[in-house]
Design a protein around this motif. Sequence first.
Motif, PDB file in Angstrom:
ATOM      1  N   TRP A  46      79.000 -51.480 -20.794  1.00 54.73           N
ATOM      2  CA  TRP A  46      79.137 -52.444 -19.691  1.00 54.73           C
ATOM      3  C   TRP A  46      78.541 -53.761 -20.174  1.00 54.73           C
ATOM      4  O   TRP A  46      77.535 -53.783 -20.898  1.00 54.73           O
ATOM      5  CB  TRP A  46      78.384 -51.940 -18.465  1.00 54.73           C
ATOM      6  CG  TRP A  46      78.293 -52.935 -17.318  1.00 54.73           C
ATOM      7  CD1 TRP A  46      79.136 -53.037 -16.261  1.00 54.73           C
ATOM      8  CD2 TRP A  46      77.284 -53.937 -17.132  1.00 54.73           C
ATOM      9  NE1 TRP A  46      78.733 -54.065 -15.423  1.00 54.73           N
ATOM     10  CE2 TRP A  46      77.590 -54.622 -15.943  1.00 54.73           C
ATOM     11  CE3 TRP A  46      76.166 -54.329 -17.861  1.00 54.73           C
ATOM     12  CZ2 TRP A  46      76.822 -55.681 -15.471  1.00 54.73           C
ATOM     13  CZ3 TRP A  46      75.399 -55.382 -17.398  1.00 54.73           C
ATOM     14  CH2 TRP A  46      75.722 -56.040 -16.208  1.00 54.73           C
ATOM     15  N   VAL A  62      76.506 -44.364 -16.175  1.00 51.92           N
ATOM     16  CA  VAL A  62      77.670 -45.241 -16.309  1.00 51.92           C
ATOM     17  C   VAL A  62      78.767 -44.510 -17.064  1.00 51.92           C
ATOM     18  O   VAL A  62      78.531 -43.925 -18.124  1.00 51.92           O
ATOM     19  CB  VAL A  62      77.294 -46.542 -17.050  1.00 51.92           C
ATOM     20  CG1 VAL A  62      78.500 -47.461 -17.157  1.00 51.92           C
ATOM     21  CG2 VAL A  62      76.154 -47.241 -16.330  1.00 51.92           C
ATOM     22  N   CYS A 121      74.283 -52.035  -7.874  1.00 56.09           N
ATOM     23  CA  CYS A 121      75.350 -51.110  -8.238  1.00 56.09           C
ATOM     24  C   CYS A 121      75.775 -50.274  -7.039  1.00 56.09           C
ATOM     25  O   CYS A 121      74.971 -49.924  -6.183  1.00 56.09           O
ATOM     26  CB  CYS A 121      74.930 -50.203  -9.390  1.00 56.09           C
ATOM     27  SG  CYS A 121      73.479 -49.209  -9.047  1.00 56.09           S
TER      28      CYS A 121
END
Length: 846
Positions: free
Chosen positions: A203, A248, A289
């Motif tokens: 990311w 993630v 998030c």
Amino acid sequence: MLLHLVPEFDLRRDVVPWLAARGWAAALDTSENSSALYVVNVERNGKVIYTWKGNQRNTHIGLYDLQTKQNEHLYMFERDLRIISCSVNNERTLLAVSFHQYTEEERVSRLLQSVSRYLALLIEIHPINNVRVLKAVDSCVRVQFLYPNEGRNTPTGSRLLLVSEDKYIEQFDIHVIEEEQHRVVIQDSGQLPRVRVADDLIWAQWDMMEQRLFYIVPKESRSILKCIQFYPDENFYSTLESHLDISVNDTQLKLVNFGYHYCQDQDVASKSLNLQVFTSKAGGLCVCCNLASDVPDEIRYCIYFLHRGYNKTFTVSLERTETHQLKEVAFMNLDYYVAAYLPGQFLHLLNIQHPDLLCYSLFLTGEDARIDMLQNCLIRSPLKSTVLDCNVGRMYAVSISDSAVLRFLQNSKRDSERLAALHCALLYFQHMEDLEMQVIWWISENLSTCHSFDPIQEFIIASLYCRMCPETQDLDKLLPYTSLLDWMGIIPGVTCVTDIISIPVLEFQHSKGFWEKLNSNLECVKYAEPHLHYHNNVLRKEWLNLSEEREERRTTAYLRHIFENAKKVLAHLDTWDSEERLVPLFQEEDYQQQLLMGLMVAQLKDHLMRHLQYVGKQKIDQIVLDYVANLLNLVHRIMKEVWRRHQLHSCIFCFDERGSAAEFAVFHFMGRILEAASGLCLPLPPGFHTLHLGLGVRCLPLHTLLHYIDNGVLHLTETCVRKLLKDLDDTEKNEKLKFSIVMRLPEALGQKVHQFWNHPVNANFIARKYVKLLLEKLGSGQCSRPIPERLSVPVEFLPLNYLTSVLAEIENQGVHPCEKQDHVNVRFVEETALRHTVMLLGLKYS
């Protein structure tokens, strides 16, 4: 609507007419759902890059300048391409473009197996000249030029970041030379120098304004957030590393702010975590998030307040489950706040500066949360306080509406909402005069509706914090921003879980601005944060001790120093203008309040000296005087607004008539100010107690007035009592009032004001007190007198003759309890007794 959105850029408004005027939009579908015209990037200097398809399905790239409101054509491809990302350097001489050449199906159908699917080019556009291939690969790539500082002179080159879907980032160093007619060409004809910036990332987010690259790399079961800072000297350094307990998905790289493509962003968003990093100018660093939830009608999101060492996970129960398919929360950076927004459901403004207490974050639902201009969640924050709606190609400047906050404050029914709105109004808007006035008016109407906090205390402390903290770095960590120590309330429909996280590791050298402030915040978390904010617990104890011992210690050097502090504060107060004189506060001696002022100066100075030694003693002295003087001025400001609202004038010090309903309302409000100040041990302006007592005399029945005096709500002051004794005539009712007041005067004050009431009742009271004091001296053994067997005076009034004889002999031994009143002696007692006796018998005294 709480958020105020101003359209800064709109493809249909700002670009389509320009295209149509040049004949480039004949084949262009101008509907909002068109994919032929879309925003590709937003650069640091506020220039928007967009692409469209021309008449022959050529692919054009244009630029819109937000400052000049002008469009510029940058380049044209004679092919129908799908642009993925695009960036132009600061001088607009070089253009980097990445695009999708062919889909897999197209390659098969055209027998182009050996041709790469994606291509990244570097193009000379001043003038349009050479084209260089940066990458020809089968994985998607994004490009982004670095931007130097604004004041940089004619650079000799540019730096370009290239982000690959293969999970690495490179930096290209591009050196240029300027030829005749200002032609700019790339200097090295060979391969461009490059360096690897990051590897194995899953990311990444680009911070265009601050030239920072945030990225995440997986490590075992956790993720590591890293940050690289790019500097104008063409160096870059890894400055931050923080462990995040976030899982993630590493199957596909997720990129934030590396260009915008609506269709592709939609596809990626459905397969990867919605995560963004936001910074604030005060050194705040937040990771926001969206979390997966197994419950259909619940939304979960987490905010990592890295600068405070903890995270907060919120679970929101949706009001209407028919829109349960909307699972992705949009995050927006408003600097002081981070906004979490789910259209049609809620708007949550999370306080970055003070995230500890949930009551300082605004949570809105229903109509309050509606944002008409943002009806979908595919929005990005390319710049601070800016959102880009990638679907329709509009960019908005976002701010919190002061009128909406005030409306929300007035309509709120819960204390949590009132606290959040009050905090926002006072601190976010930086004490705007009109808004501050409206808040004071709201407080005056809602004193009894707030149960978990005192709005006057909150107003004073938050306003002081707002006025003082911009003066000195780190002062915001030492001064209180709220009157609350904790808050145990709940927000309906929202649950919050707080977890302690590891402190980020910083590595930077000689870096001012954000990194220095973030490091300061982290140092406070590591060492002494609970003990940093100034508290009044020691102040109250010392004030009470000195008040009780004032006679014994009044002349000590310590007390002289304290009162010298108070004099400096009073001299530091702003001169009150004629309008402010609407409130008849008097510059008078008030021992108790001056003692409290001086003590606050001394203790606040000691507190700041412990933590701000580098500022210097002179600067700290100035800060402390400003703080206490601003405190007194704030109380006066509150009084002035309440006075003006009720249309009062200075006639309240005429005691010959009763007070009006408006005066009674102001009297009640002053009682609440006094209660608020007492709760926080704050000094009040000179004359406050005089004004309060004057209103009490006018507005209250006698028994209530005396009850207030006896319970310490009203304080007897020399100014008011003297005026009361002098101005009121001696009717039976007024005599009763005066005598009741005189009976309650402290000894020192009574000696000053008794002379202003020439009345037998007052003389009788003085005589009684004199006799009592003399006899107490006799009883304590300070003087001795043998009782005579026979009286030496005629027996005309035996009790009185005996008493005067005793008193005279005590006086002859040098005992005079009323030395400051020479007219009080045995002769005065005798005359007063005779006068009072005759008056009681209804006889005429001569």
